[in-house]
Design an enzyme around this catalytic site. Sequence first.
Site, PDB file in Angstrom:
ATOM      1  N   ASN A 209      21.321 -81.631  43.758  1.00 42.12           N
ATOM      2  CA  ASN A 209      21.428 -81.272  45.131  1.00 42.12           C
ATOM      3  C   ASN A 209      21.914 -82.238  45.679  1.00 42.12           C
ATOM      4  O   ASN A 209      22.203 -82.991  45.014  1.00 42.12           O
ATOM      5  CB  ASN A 209      19.514 -81.022  45.356  1.00 42.12           C
ATOM      6  CG  ASN A 209      18.558 -82.335  44.830  1.00 42.12           C
ATOM      7  OD1 ASN A 209      18.801 -83.354  44.975  1.00 42.12           O
ATOM      8  ND2 ASN A 209      18.273 -82.227  43.656  1.00 42.12           N
ATOM      9  N   ASP A 278      13.444 -77.719  41.159  1.00 40.51           N
ATOM     10  CA  ASP A 278      12.425 -76.880  40.525  1.00 40.51           C
ATOM     11  C   ASP A 278      12.906 -75.945  39.453  1.00 40.51           C
ATOM     12  O   ASP A 278      11.840 -75.512  39.093  1.00 40.51           O
ATOM     13  CB  ASP A 278      11.806 -76.256  41.970  1.00 40.51           C
ATOM     14  CG  ASP A 278      11.264 -76.636  42.752  1.00 40.51           C
ATOM     15  OD1 ASP A 278      10.883 -78.570  42.588  1.00 40.51           O
ATOM     16  OD2 ASP A 278      11.409 -77.165  44.275  1.00 40.51           O
ATOM     17  N   LYS A 288      31.982 -74.172  27.141  1.00 39.43           N
ATOM     18  CA  LYS A 288      32.435 -73.716  28.719  1.00 39.43           C
ATOM     19  C   LYS A 288      32.586 -72.457  28.559  1.00 39.43           C
ATOM     20  O   LYS A 288      32.919 -71.788  27.985  1.00 39.43           O
ATOM     21  CB  LYS A 288      33.762 -74.359  28.754  1.00 39.43           C
ATOM     22  CG  LYS A 288      33.888 -74.151  30.921  1.00 39.43           C
ATOM     23  CD  LYS A 288      35.365 -74.774  30.535  1.00 39.43           C
ATOM     24  CE  LYS A 288      35.668 -75.004  32.232  1.00 39.43           C
ATOM     25  NZ  LYS A 288      37.676 -74.864  32.142  1.00 39.43           N
ATOM     26  N   ASP A 305       6.316 -79.879  36.887  1.00 37.64           N
ATOM     27  CA  ASP A 305       5.979 -80.984  37.925  1.00 37.64           C
ATOM     28  C   ASP A 305       5.634 -82.757  37.788  1.00 37.64           C
ATOM     29  O   ASP A 305       4.542 -81.755  37.382  1.00 37.64           O
ATOM     30  CB  ASP A 305       5.390 -79.875  39.275  1.00 37.64           C
ATOM     31  CG  ASP A 305       5.201 -81.189  40.187  1.00 37.64           C
ATOM     32  OD1 ASP A 305       5.217 -81.933  40.265  1.00 37.64           O
ATOM     33  OD2 ASP A 305       5.359 -79.990  41.984  1.00 37.64           O
ATOM     34  N   ILE A 306       6.652 -83.600  38.104  1.00 37.99           N
ATOM     35  CA  ILE A 306       6.460 -84.272  37.458  1.00 37.99           C
ATOM     36  C   ILE A 306       5.218 -85.222  38.173  1.00 37.99           C
ATOM     37  O   ILE A 306       3.727 -85.663  37.425  1.00 37.99           O
ATOM     38  CB  ILE A 306       7.761 -85.609  36.958  1.00 37.99           C
ATOM     39  CG1 ILE A 306       8.776 -84.997  36.692  1.00 37.99           C
ATOM     40  CG2 ILE A 306       6.686 -86.931  37.161  1.00 37.99           C
ATOM     41  CD1 ILE A 306      10.121 -85.905  36.592  1.00 37.99           C
ATOM     42  N   PHE A 322       6.969 -87.250  47.984  1.00 35.55           N
ATOM     43  CA  PHE A 322       7.519 -86.477  49.699  1.00 35.55           C
ATOM     44  C   PHE A 322       7.545 -85.472  49.766  1.00 35.55           C
ATOM     45  O   PHE A 322       7.519 -84.727  48.663  1.00 35.55           O
ATOM     46  CB  PHE A 322       8.697 -86.959  49.305  1.00 35.55           C
ATOM     47  CG  PHE A 322       9.093 -88.926  50.003  1.00 35.55           C
ATOM     48  CD1 PHE A 322       8.620 -89.447  48.640  1.00 35.55           C
ATOM     49  CD2 PHE A 322       9.583 -89.425  50.447  1.00 35.55           C
ATOM     50  CE1 PHE A 322       8.042 -91.303  49.019  1.00 35.55           C
ATOM     51  CE2 PHE A 322      10.191 -90.411  51.041  1.00 35.55           C
ATOM     52  CZ  PHE A 322       9.584 -91.091  49.726  1.00 35.55           C
ATOM     53  N   LYS A 336       0.819 -79.970  50.027  1.00 31.68           N
ATOM     54  CA  LYS A 336       1.103 -80.851  48.980  1.00 31.68           C
ATOM     55  C   LYS A 336       0.265 -81.440  48.649  1.00 31.68           C
ATOM     56  O   LYS A 336       0.060 -81.922  47.456  1.00 31.68           O
ATOM     57  CB  LYS A 336       2.666 -80.644  49.256  1.00 31.68           C
ATOM     58  CG  LYS A 336       3.912 -81.128  48.245  1.00 31.68           C
ATOM     59  CD  LYS A 336       4.659 -80.707  48.631  1.00 31.68           C
ATOM     60  CE  LYS A 336       5.599 -79.848  48.958  1.00 31.68           C
ATOM     61  NZ  LYS A 336       7.263 -79.439  49.764  1.00 31.68           N
ATOM     62  N   LYS A 340      -0.951 -80.814  44.765  1.00 35.68           N
ATOM     63  CA  LYS A 340      -0.265 -82.010  43.823  1.00 35.68           C
ATOM     64  C   LYS A 340      -1.493 -83.446  43.872  1.00 35.68           C
ATOM     65  O   LYS A 340      -1.473 -84.289  43.262  1.00 35.68           O
ATOM     66  CB  LYS A 340       0.567 -82.467  44.548  1.00 35.68           C
ATOM     67  CG  LYS A 340       1.533 -81.737  44.193  1.00 35.68           C
ATOM     68  CD  LYS A 340       2.982 -81.789  44.108  1.00 35.68           C
ATOM     69  CE  LYS A 340       4.455 -80.941  44.191  1.00 35.68           C
ATOM     70  NZ  LYS A 340       5.317 -81.060  43.730  1.00 35.68           N
TER      71      LYS A 340
HETATM   72  O1  C5P Z   1       7.058 -78.985  45.775  1.00 38.01           O
HETATM   73  P1  C5P Z   1       7.969 -79.746  45.695  1.00 38.01           P
HETATM   74  O2  C5P Z   1       9.291 -80.346  44.524  1.00 38.01           O
HETATM   75  O3  C5P Z   1       8.721 -79.480  47.172  1.00 38.01           O
HETATM   76  O4  C5P Z   1       7.705 -81.381  45.946  1.00 38.01           O
HETATM   77  C1  C5P Z   1       8.193 -82.409  46.464  1.00 38.01           C
HETATM   78  C2  C5P Z   1       7.053 -83.889  45.801  1.00 38.01           C
HETATM   79  O5  C5P Z   1       7.471 -83.063  44.227  1.00 38.01           O
HETATM   80  C3  C5P Z   1       8.793 -85.362  45.647  1.00 38.01           C
HETATM   81  O6  C5P Z   1       7.234 -86.443  45.727  1.00 38.01           O
HETATM   82  C4  C5P Z   1       9.079 -84.663  44.401  1.00 38.01           C
HETATM   83  O7  C5P Z   1       9.398 -86.341  43.218  1.00 38.01           O
HETATM   84  C5  C5P Z   1       7.749 -84.503  43.245  1.00 38.01           C
HETATM   85  N1  C5P Z   1       8.106 -83.547  42.131  1.00 38.01           N
HETATM   86  C6  C5P Z   1       8.801 -83.626  41.260  1.00 38.01           C
HETATM   87  N2  C5P Z   1       8.390 -82.872  40.002  1.00 38.01           N
HETATM   88  C7  C5P Z   1       9.364 -81.681  40.184  1.00 38.01           C
HETATM   89  C8  C5P Z   1       9.429 -81.598  41.413  1.00 38.01           C
HETATM   90  C9  C5P Z   1       8.894 -81.881  42.699  1.00 38.01           C
HETATM   91  O8  C5P Z   1       7.823 -85.335  40.595  1.00 38.01           O
HETATM   92  N3  C5P Z   1       9.599 -81.079  39.316  1.00 38.01           N
END
Ligand code: C5P
Length: 400
Positions: A209, A278, A288, A305-306, A322, A336, A340
């Site tokens: 991204n 995501d 390749k 999702d970390i 964020f 969110k 979260k």
């Molecule tokens: O759900 P979304 O991706 O929009 O959420 C954004 C927040 O979640 C950000 O703080 C991003 O760093 C965190 N995030 C994460 N791991 C992921 C996706 C998003 O920690 N796989």
Amino acid sequence: MSLQGKHILLGVSGGIAAYKSAELIRLLVKHGAQVRVVMTHSATQFITPLTLATLSQHPVGLDGEDLDEPMRHIDWARWADVVLLAPATAQRIALMAHGFASDLLSTLCLAAECPVVVCPAMNQAMWSNPATQANVARLEGYGVAIIGPEAGEQACGEIGAGRLLTLTEIVVQLTAHLNSAEQCLAGKKVMITAGPTIEAIDPVRFLSNHSSGKMGYALAQAAYSAGAEVTLVSGPVAMSAPAGVTLVSVHSAEQMFNAVQASVQQMDIFIGCAAVADYRPESVQSQKIKKSPEVMTIQLTPTIDILASLNDLPTKPFAVGFAAETQNIKDYALGKLEAKKCDLIMANHVGIEGTGFGSDDNAVTVLGHDLQIELPKQSKTMLARAMISIIADTYKQRKL
Ligand code: C5P
């Protein structure tokens, strides 16, 4: 945001924005500060000392009226926790940059050993004049914080940079500066994720991204300046880590997850600023992929999702997320915050020209469980200082 008990010495110099100092005093007092005012002679042409004395509940310091208190410039400088010049004219900035002691305010600025914060306000051409810019740079070199100015329509009818920053933003930035000067995160361990992740498709291609990492790196710098021990877990970016910060370089979301898990339990605060992918390709081709005229489908699978995974830890750090949204930002961001289980969410509107991915500026709404603060468009460096200050204040309140 707290200025509770702070002694603020407000220097008002003579530009049209001097009329705003009345409202500024009210705002500072509302945030718990004690305010004493020193006005220059020309400031008194724009607003009366009586108005500012009434609002600050202290006599105003004026030139030539200190014969009964000859040491006023020293006494008041000692009293102050911070000297705030708002508005600061081009003349005032020039006097300060060259160490003049030609009136009460300039003498007091020289005598002050506390932090000095300057909010410039002047015509756009005067602001962009190289002489003013050199004076500003000189003051910054002396450790003076410059807050603003902002761009917009000016009293003279011109449009450009030179307007006094909005009063609420002055309060936010002043608090941030004092929090940083007081090392509000001293002894705290802060982990920040930053930048994009890249998810391999084959040995030469990947999904990623537009994240530049600038916001996360600015946060790392601001947290370090506020006294924190900072670990920056970063995807690939074109910047080097701020000095003093521990950098852990990763590529994929999985690597970022593992790097976070390795030490997040020892952290007091976690800030998830990275634009983590995501989805990742379900399988990475070992060779390749060859070009063919056929339509190709890549099967994607969700990444972990970390930020949300912190909820599985026995002891969870104070968590800041964020939310980059293109629509309904507040609703999505609040969703969110709940989903979260974050303590704070920094919501920004991607797609506004001149902000967001890759740019040097950004604007966010800080949302908490009973908190909403708008941080208008400004440099990511300034924004990071304000965010760290708000994070530190909220973290401390949660601990109380
Ligand atoms: O759900 P979304 O991706 O929009 O959420 C954004 C927040 O979640 C950000 O703080 C991003 O760093 C965190 N995030 C994460 N791991 C992921 C996706 C998003 O920690 N796989």
